[in-house]
Scaffold this motif. Structure first.
Motif, PDB file in Angstrom:
ATOM      1  N   PRO A  48       0.815  -1.027  -0.011  1.00  0.00           N
ATOM      2  CA  PRO A  48       0.098  -0.065   0.095  1.00  0.00           C
ATOM      3  C   PRO A  48       0.819   1.349  -0.051  1.00  0.00           C
ATOM      4  CG  PRO A  48      -0.117  -1.042   2.100  1.00  0.00           C
ATOM      5  CD  PRO A  48       0.846  -1.990   1.368  1.00  0.00           C
ATOM      6  N   VAL A  49       0.317   2.392  -0.710  1.00  0.00           N
ATOM      7  CA  VAL A  49       1.073   3.583  -0.688  1.00  0.00           C
ATOM      8  C   VAL A  49       0.183   4.661  -0.008  1.00  0.00           C
ATOM      9  CG1 VAL A  49       2.278   3.008  -2.599  1.00  0.00           C
ATOM     10  CG2 VAL A  49       0.084   3.952  -2.931  1.00  0.00           C
ATOM     11  N   SER A  50       0.813   5.650   0.272  1.00  0.00           N
ATOM     12  CA  SER A  50      -0.058   6.882   1.007  1.00  0.00           C
ATOM     13  C   SER A  50      -0.395   7.770  -0.053  1.00  0.00           C
ATOM     14  CB  SER A  50       1.072   7.738   1.943  1.00  0.00           C
ATOM     15  OG  SER A  50       1.358   7.087   3.320  1.00  0.00           O
ATOM     16  N   VAL A  51      -1.723   8.170   0.130  1.00  0.00           N
ATOM     17  CA  VAL A  51      -2.387   9.100  -0.821  1.00  0.00           C
ATOM     18  C   VAL A  51      -3.070  10.134   0.142  1.00  0.00           C
ATOM     19  CG1 VAL A  51      -4.384   9.619  -2.529  1.00  0.00           C
ATOM     20  CG2 VAL A  51      -2.563   7.733  -2.634  1.00  0.00           C
ATOM     21  N   CYS A  52      -2.833  11.453  -0.244  1.00  0.00           N
ATOM     22  CA  CYS A  52      -3.611  12.554   0.395  1.00  0.00           C
ATOM     23  C   CYS A  52      -4.880  12.410  -0.136  1.00  0.00           C
ATOM     24  CB  CYS A  52      -3.074  13.888   0.537  1.00  0.00           C
ATOM     25  SG  CYS A  52      -3.986  15.050   1.309  1.00  0.00           S
ATOM     26  N   LEU A  53      -6.070  11.981   0.487  1.00  0.00           N
ATOM     27  CA  LEU A  53      -7.517  11.845  -0.100  1.00  0.00           C
ATOM     28  C   LEU A  53      -8.171  13.185  -0.061  1.00  0.00           C
ATOM     29  CD1 LEU A  53      -9.500   9.829  -1.324  1.00  0.00           C
ATOM     30  CD2 LEU A  53     -10.509   9.628   0.879  1.00  0.00           C
ATOM     31  N   VAL A  54      -8.590  13.783  -1.262  1.00  0.00           N
ATOM     32  CA  VAL A  54      -9.131  15.129  -1.479  1.00  0.00           C
ATOM     33  C   VAL A  54     -10.363  14.829  -2.296  1.00  0.00           C
ATOM     34  CG1 VAL A  54      -9.150  17.569  -1.721  1.00  0.00           C
ATOM     35  CG2 VAL A  54      -7.190  16.087  -1.096  1.00  0.00           C
ATOM     36  N   THR A  55     -11.490  14.961  -2.184  1.00  0.00           N
ATOM     37  CA  THR A  55     -12.775  14.881  -2.869  1.00  0.00           C
ATOM     38  C   THR A  55     -13.180  16.073  -3.535  1.00  0.00           C
ATOM     39  OG1 THR A  55     -14.493  15.293  -0.967  1.00  0.00           O
ATOM     40  CG2 THR A  55     -13.831  12.990  -1.580  1.00  0.00           C
ATOM     41  N   ARG A  56     -13.809  16.006  -4.683  1.00  0.00           N
ATOM     42  CA  ARG A  56     -14.168  17.441  -5.298  1.00  0.00           C
ATOM     43  C   ARG A  56     -15.356  18.162  -4.684  1.00  0.00           C
ATOM     44  NH1 ARG A  56     -11.778  17.455 -10.290  1.00  0.00           N
ATOM     45  NH2 ARG A  56     -10.927  15.393 -10.873  1.00  0.00           N
ATOM     46  N   ASP A  57     -16.169  17.616  -3.920  1.00  0.00           N
ATOM     47  CA  ASP A  57     -17.167  18.168  -3.199  1.00  0.00           C
ATOM     48  C   ASP A  57     -16.444  18.922  -1.808  1.00  0.00           C
ATOM     49  OD1 ASP A  57     -16.838  15.984  -1.850  1.00  0.00           O
ATOM     50  OD2 ASP A  57     -19.087  15.501  -1.983  1.00  0.00           O
ATOM     51  N   GLU A  62      -8.458  17.490   3.727  1.00  0.00           N
ATOM     52  CA  GLU A  62      -7.338  16.498   3.377  1.00  0.00           C
ATOM     53  C   GLU A  62      -7.255  15.403   4.344  1.00  0.00           C
ATOM     54  OE1 GLU A  62      -3.899  18.526   2.087  1.00  0.00           O
ATOM     55  OE2 GLU A  62      -5.035  19.517   0.158  1.00  0.00           O
ATOM     56  N   ARG A  63      -7.026  14.143   3.784  1.00  0.00           N
ATOM     57  CA  ARG A  63      -6.900  13.354   5.059  1.00  0.00           C
ATOM     58  C   ARG A  63      -5.951  12.092   4.591  1.00  0.00           C
ATOM     59  NH1 ARG A  63     -11.236   9.104   7.511  1.00  0.00           N
ATOM     60  NH2 ARG A  63      -9.913   7.577   8.737  1.00  0.00           N
ATOM     61  N   THR A  64      -4.776  11.745   4.962  1.00  0.00           N
ATOM     62  CA  THR A  64      -3.950  10.814   4.511  1.00  0.00           C
ATOM     63  C   THR A  64      -4.503   9.643   4.684  1.00  0.00           C
ATOM     64  OG1 THR A  64      -1.946  12.115   5.118  1.00  0.00           O
ATOM     65  CG2 THR A  64      -1.554   9.712   4.707  1.00  0.00           C
ATOM     66  N   VAL A  65      -4.425   8.484   3.625  1.00  0.00           N
ATOM     67  CA  VAL A  65      -4.865   7.208   3.577  1.00  0.00           C
ATOM     68  C   VAL A  65      -3.773   6.208   3.112  1.00  0.00           C
ATOM     69  CG1 VAL A  65      -7.311   7.711   3.352  1.00  0.00           C
ATOM     70  CG2 VAL A  65      -6.200   7.158   1.636  1.00  0.00           C
ATOM     71  N   LYS A  66      -3.842   4.922   3.264  1.00  0.00           N
ATOM     72  CA  LYS A  66      -2.950   3.973   2.480  1.00  0.00           C
ATOM     73  C   LYS A  66      -3.774   3.193   1.711  1.00  0.00           C
ATOM     74  CE  LYS A  66       0.987   3.994   5.631  1.00  0.00           C
ATOM     75  NZ  LYS A  66       1.887   4.161   4.377  1.00  0.00           N
ATOM     76  N   VAL A  67      -3.545   2.974   0.560  1.00  0.00           N
ATOM     77  CA  VAL A  67      -4.190   2.250  -0.399  1.00  0.00           C
ATOM     78  C   VAL A  67      -3.371   1.443  -1.455  1.00  0.00           C
ATOM     79  CG1 VAL A  67      -6.173   3.769  -0.701  1.00  0.00           C
ATOM     80  CG2 VAL A  67      -4.458   4.347  -2.264  1.00  0.00           C
ATOM     81  N   ALA A  68      -3.927   0.591  -2.221  1.00  0.00           N
ATOM     82  CA  ALA A  68      -2.931  -0.278  -3.016  1.00  0.00           C
ATOM     83  C   ALA A  68      -2.574   0.702  -4.281  1.00  0.00           C
ATOM     84  CB  ALA A  68      -3.685  -1.709  -3.512  1.00  0.00           C
ATOM     85  N   GLN A  69      -1.398   0.212  -4.851  1.00  0.00           N
ATOM     86  CA  GLN A  69      -1.030   0.903  -5.970  1.00  0.00           C
ATOM     87  C   GLN A  69      -2.016   1.302  -6.921  1.00  0.00           C
ATOM     88  OE1 GLN A  69       2.289   2.194  -6.590  1.00  0.00           O
ATOM     89  NE2 GLN A  69       3.561   1.233  -5.132  1.00  0.00           N
ATOM     90  N   TRP A  70      -2.698   0.450  -7.380  1.00  0.00           N
ATOM     91  CA  TRP A  70      -3.452   0.806  -8.697  1.00  0.00           C
ATOM     92  C   TRP A  70      -4.776   1.723  -8.088  1.00  0.00           C
ATOM     93  CZ3 TRP A  70      -8.577  -0.411  -9.841  1.00  0.00           C
ATOM     94  CH2 TRP A  70      -9.125  -1.360  -8.857  1.00  0.00           C
ATOM     95  N   CYS A  86      -0.303  14.086   3.448  1.00  0.00           N
ATOM     96  CA  CYS A  86      -0.973  15.579   3.101  1.00  0.00           C
ATOM     97  C   CYS A  86      -0.127  16.616   3.553  1.00  0.00           C
ATOM     98  CB  CYS A  86      -2.311  15.680   3.846  1.00  0.00           C
ATOM     99  SG  CYS A  86      -3.557  14.531   3.461  1.00  0.00           S
ATOM    100  N   ALA A  87      -0.155  17.684   2.714  1.00  0.00           N
ATOM    101  CA  ALA A  87       0.639  18.736   2.872  1.00  0.00           C
ATOM    102  C   ALA A  87       0.263  19.727   4.039  1.00  0.00           C
ATOM    103  CB  ALA A  87       0.793  19.395   1.457  1.00  0.00           C
ATOM    104  N   SER A  88       1.303  20.540   4.376  1.00  0.00           N
ATOM    105  CA  SER A  88       1.051  21.546   5.188  1.00  0.00           C
ATOM    106  C   SER A  88       1.318  22.802   4.336  1.00  0.00           C
ATOM    107  CB  SER A  88       1.858  21.757   6.401  1.00  0.00           C
ATOM    108  OG  SER A  88       1.745  20.574   7.447  1.00  0.00           O
ATOM    109  N   TYR A  89       0.672  23.987   4.372  1.00  0.00           N
ATOM    110  CA  TYR A  89       0.705  25.104   3.700  1.00  0.00           C
ATOM    111  C   TYR A  89       0.957  26.513   4.221  1.00  0.00           C
ATOM    112  CZ  TYR A  89      -1.886  21.791   0.284  1.00  0.00           C
ATOM    113  OH  TYR A  89      -2.101  20.991  -0.358  1.00  0.00           O
ATOM    114  N   GLY A  90       1.868  27.333   3.309  1.00  0.00           N
ATOM    115  CA  GLY A  90       1.964  28.708   3.767  1.00  0.00           C
ATOM    116  C   GLY A  90       0.934  29.499   3.401  1.00  0.00           C
ATOM    117  N   ALA A  91       0.865  30.949   3.649  1.00  0.00           N
ATOM    118  CA  ALA A  91      -0.246  31.649   3.376  1.00  0.00           C
ATOM    119  C   ALA A  91      -0.084  31.932   1.824  1.00  0.00           C
ATOM    120  CB  ALA A  91      -0.204  32.871   4.325  1.00  0.00           C
ATOM    121  N   PRO A  92      -1.281  32.220   1.143  1.00  0.00           N
ATOM    122  CA  PRO A  92      -1.023  32.325  -0.467  1.00  0.00           C
ATOM    123  C   PRO A  92      -0.946  33.662  -0.582  1.00  0.00           C
ATOM    124  CG  PRO A  92      -3.318  32.179   0.232  1.00  0.00           C
ATOM    125  CD  PRO A  92      -2.791  31.782   1.609  1.00  0.00           C
TER     126      PRO A  92
END
Length: 347
Positions: A48-57, A62-70, A86-92
């Motif tokens: 499994p690999v880490s992915v920062c899960l973000v939905t369009r709605d 953001e939430r870090t999850v572990k899922v299979a490669q494909w 998942c990332a931390s951000y500076g001010a835009p």
């Protein structure tokens, strides 16, 4: 609406995790399930690999999850997700018709990625004048300032790096600076095309701000010019980089890799610069043309990484990146310029 967003978030997360689990349960040797030997081998060896899960709605959640490669590839295509954590951000900060901000991805106490991120529309509506006028000096004393020959820095955006990054033990990077140069800058026929300078500073902002304008070098104070071009001891000088005494106001000296393609009759697209001041490395700088970014989004140029040449030894011990990367994330409609593959170095 909130309940609906939460439901869709849970449904997508559950689906991704279910798909991942199913993928890992498929036996590579089962003839009813697998027909490609390469896929079977990948299934055996990839975890499994880490992915920062973000939905369009819910694009800001953001939430870090572990899922299979494909399964991760499905998420990276069909959602706003990106390779985790998942990332931390500076001010835009506003730029063009968009914004630019810094980000960092950290795995425990280890930096993974630090960079700049900006949406595609940042490349439209950019400034067209040579400079924002912040760093100019009447070098010939004629009572007027020529923005083409007596100003430096283009249009600058000082940016804070995420505190989660700068507070890491052994992190030498302190802040960041973006400069957009609508007409490029010297040397002539080398870097005189529209481009961005992405600076990651090891020097404090207060020290950088104290580098005054003046009549020497590139509009820099003569005493500060002398400090800027102080040679770096050989063991701390990155491999293949040379000091051409290219020092400017509010910046310091610039060390260049004379083996870089733009110095050998190849048009400049991207390169990596080291900054120096008072015989010390002061910043690390990917420099990238506007056209290169546009070419990535249009499928002409690849998203890719390049190695960062290292010194024999760092003056200040800590975490240093081994490569820099330029990416267009089609699912998010944004660009990233990042430094990755950090290794901890002793002083």
């Amino acid at each position: 609406m909130r309940a609906k967003n939460l439901l869709s978030w849970r449904v997508l997360l559950g689906a991704a995790l279910a798909i991942s689990a199913l993928t890992l349960l498929i036996l590579p040797g089962d003839p009813a399930q697998a027909t490609d030997s390469t896929a079977q081998s990948a299934a055996r060896t990839s975890g499994p690999v880490s992915v920062c899960l973000v939905t369009r709605d819910a694009p800001n959640r953001e939430r870090t999850v572990k899922v299979a490669q494909w399964a991760s590839q499905v998420l990276l295509t069909e959602t706003l997700s990106y390779p985790g954590p998942c990332a931390s951000y500076g001010a835009p900060s506003p730029l063009g018709n968009g914004t630019v901000r810094t980000y960092a991805q950290i795995n425990g106490a280890t930096p993974q990625t630090v960079g700049f991120v900006f949406p595609k529309n940042t490349l439209t509506g950019l400034p067209t004048t040579m400079t924002d006028g912040h760093h100019c000096y009447d070098m010939d004393g004629n009572g007027t300032v020529n923005e083409h020959t007596e100003c430096v820095g283009g249009h600058e955006r000082p940016l804070e790096l995420p505190s989660q990054l700068t507070s890491l033990p052994g992190m030498p990077l302190k802040w960041a600076l973006l400069n957009y140069n609508p007409m490029g800058h010297g040397p002539e026929h080398i870097y005189d095309t529209p481009h961005f300078d992405f600076h990651f500073y090891t020097q404090s902002k207060a020290e950088r701000d104290a580098i005054r304008s003046g009549p020497c070098g590139l509009a820099i104070n003569c005493d500060d010019y002398a400090t800027a071009i102080e040679p770096i001891p050989p063991q701390y000088l990155p491999a293949d980089y040379v000091n051409n005494n290219v020092a400017e106001a509010a910046m310091g000296n610039h060390l260049v890799d004379m083996n870089s393609p733009e110095w050998h009759s190849t048009a400049f697209t991207q390169t990596f610069i080291y900054g120096a001041y008072d015989a010390k490395i002061s910043f690390l700088e990917p420099m990238i043309t506007k056209a290169w970014f546009e070419g990535i989004a249009n499928g002409v140029n690849p998203s890719r990484c390049w190695p960062i040449k290292q010194p024999q030894q760092w003056q200040l011990g800590g975490w240093y990146p081994q490569e820099y990367c330029i990416d267009y994330r089609a699912n998010r409609g944004d660009y990233t310029v990042s430094m990755k593959n950090f290794r901890k170095s002793a002083a």
